[in-house]
Scaffold this motif. Structure first.
Motif, short mmCIF file in Angstrom:
data_model
loop_
_atom_site.label_atom_id
_atom_site.label_comp_id
_atom_site.label_asym_id
_atom_site.label_seq_id
_atom_site.Cartn_x
_atom_site.Cartn_y
_atom_site.Cartn_z
N HIS A 130 46.12 39.57 103.07
CA HIS A 130 45.43 38.75 104.05
C HIS A 130 44.03 39.27 104.36
O HIS A 130 43.69 40.41 104.06
CB HIS A 130 46.26 38.60 105.34
N ASN A 132 41.75 39.31 107.91
CA ASN A 132 41.87 39.00 109.33
C ASN A 132 40.53 38.64 109.95
O ASN A 132 39.62 39.46 110.00
CB ASN A 132 42.47 40.18 110.10
N ASN A 137 43.34 42.93 117.47
CA ASN A 137 44.43 43.54 116.71
C ASN A 137 45.53 43.89 117.72
O ASN A 137 45.22 44.43 118.78
CB ASN A 137 43.89 44.83 116.04
N TYR A 182 45.85 34.93 102.46
CA TYR A 182 45.81 34.13 103.68
C TYR A 182 44.72 34.67 104.59
O TYR A 182 44.65 35.88 104.83
CB TYR A 182 47.17 34.24 104.37
N ALA A 184 43.24 34.64 108.33
CA ALA A 184 43.63 34.27 109.70
C ALA A 184 42.39 34.04 110.55
O ALA A 184 41.49 34.88 110.61
CB ALA A 184 44.47 35.38 110.31
N THR A 211 50.29 34.49 112.10
CA THR A 211 50.96 35.35 111.12
C THR A 211 50.43 36.78 111.02
O THR A 211 51.22 37.73 111.07
CB THR A 211 51.00 34.67 109.72
N VAL A 212 49.11 36.92 110.87
CA VAL A 212 48.56 38.27 110.66
C VAL A 212 48.88 39.23 111.83
O VAL A 212 49.28 40.37 111.59
CB VAL A 212 47.05 38.18 110.35
N THR A 216 51.07 42.69 111.28
CA THR A 216 50.52 44.00 111.65
C THR A 216 51.51 44.77 112.54
O THR A 216 51.76 45.95 112.31
CB THR A 216 49.16 43.79 112.38
#
Ligand code: HPA
Length: 276
Positions: A130, A132, A137, A182, A184, A211-212, A216
């Motif tokens: 991915h 981000n 975070n 992907y 995000a 999702t991300v 994580t």
């Protein structure tokens, strides 16, 4: 403290807990997977201590504890998004609670927009890696070693053995799937044509708004992740994404998506020994 809130949610759920080692998060328009679950007990998020509440159309908002074949499963039907105004610690709260209760494998699903022009609406993409772009975070902030490492490697965030399993079963179902990167986004606005061009140059195959953060948080806690996107729209020249289009494509394709998900769950133990 955050960990105490997670413990409170987990203790509330403990009497209902079915010793599931598999957790699933259902993305936009994919809640019909809940029909695949037998002997399910449904617990609305609203009664679970410290759980945020879902606000978006297409997100039901309950935890289902039940079985698929002989496997116990815990399904989060409805997720929380950064664009709804939640902090990423709130976004990942349900997943952290399931991990506290004992899940070892997490399957994350989402609806995503295709950037790769080989994709068609209704296609399925396994997330291999991915990028981000959510400007936060979930691991940011006070560090508590009970969550795991402070600095977490995401190099193996999407283990190959789980992706290989998904590919094998998609072939068996004669339902070919893609694999890709992907990206995000914070959302809720969709990407501009210039951003689409840039994201393609970055190597992204699909873009979404979820999702991300969950990946994580799960990786920090040592849980194996499989993440699958349903491509609900593709960013072709002149196209303009729309939430109703996203839900409509999800509705049309969810049967095949759920079939694949079911097959993956039924076969997860075939790779269990390699799952360390
Ligand atoms: N972009 C971002 N998120 C999405 C899209 C999209 O095109 N489709 C579904 N979720």
């Amino acid at each position: 403290m955050l960990i105490e809130k997670i413990e409170a949610a987990a203790s509330y759920l403990e009497p209902f807990w079915n010793s599931s080692e598999i957790g699933v998060v259902l993305g936009s328009g994919l809640s019909s997977f809940t029909k695949e679950i037998s002997s399910a007990k449904s617990i609305p998020y609203s009664v679970i201590p410290h759980f945020p509440r879902s606000t978006v159309e297409g997100h039901a908002g309950s935890l289902l504890l039940g079985e698929i074949g002989k496997f116990k499963i815990a399904v989060l039907s409805g997720r929380f998004h950064y664009y709804e105004g939640y902090s990423l610690q709130e976004v990942v709260f349900p997943v952290r609670t399931l991990i506290k209760l004992g899940i070892k494998t997490l399957i994350l699903t989402n609806a995503a927009g295709g950037l790769n022009l080989k994709f068609k609406p209704g296609d399925i993409m396994l997330i291999r890696d991915h990028i981000n772009f959510i400007p936060d975070n979930p691991l940011r902030g006070d560090y508590d070693s009970r969550f795991g490492k402070r600095f977490v490697s995401l190099v193996e965030a999407y283990p190959k053995r789980l992706r290989d399993l998904a590919k094998k079963h998609s072939r068996k179902l004669k339902n070919p799937i893609h694999e890709g990167v992907y990206l995000a986004l914070p959302g809720p606005s969709y990407e501009t044509p210039a951003e689409v061009k840039m994201f393609r140059l970055f190597g992204a195959d699909a873009a979404g708004m979820s999702t991300v953060p969950e990946v994580t948080a799960a990786v920090q806690l040592g849980v194996s992740v499989l993440a699958i996107s349903l491509i609900t729209n593709v960013h072709t020249r002149g196209s303009s994404p729309d939430h109703s289009e996203v839900l409509e494509t999800a509705k049309k394709s969810e049967k095949k998506f759920c079939k694949l998900l079911r097959e993956i769950v039924l076969n997860l133990d075939s790779i269990k020994n390699a799952d360390t």
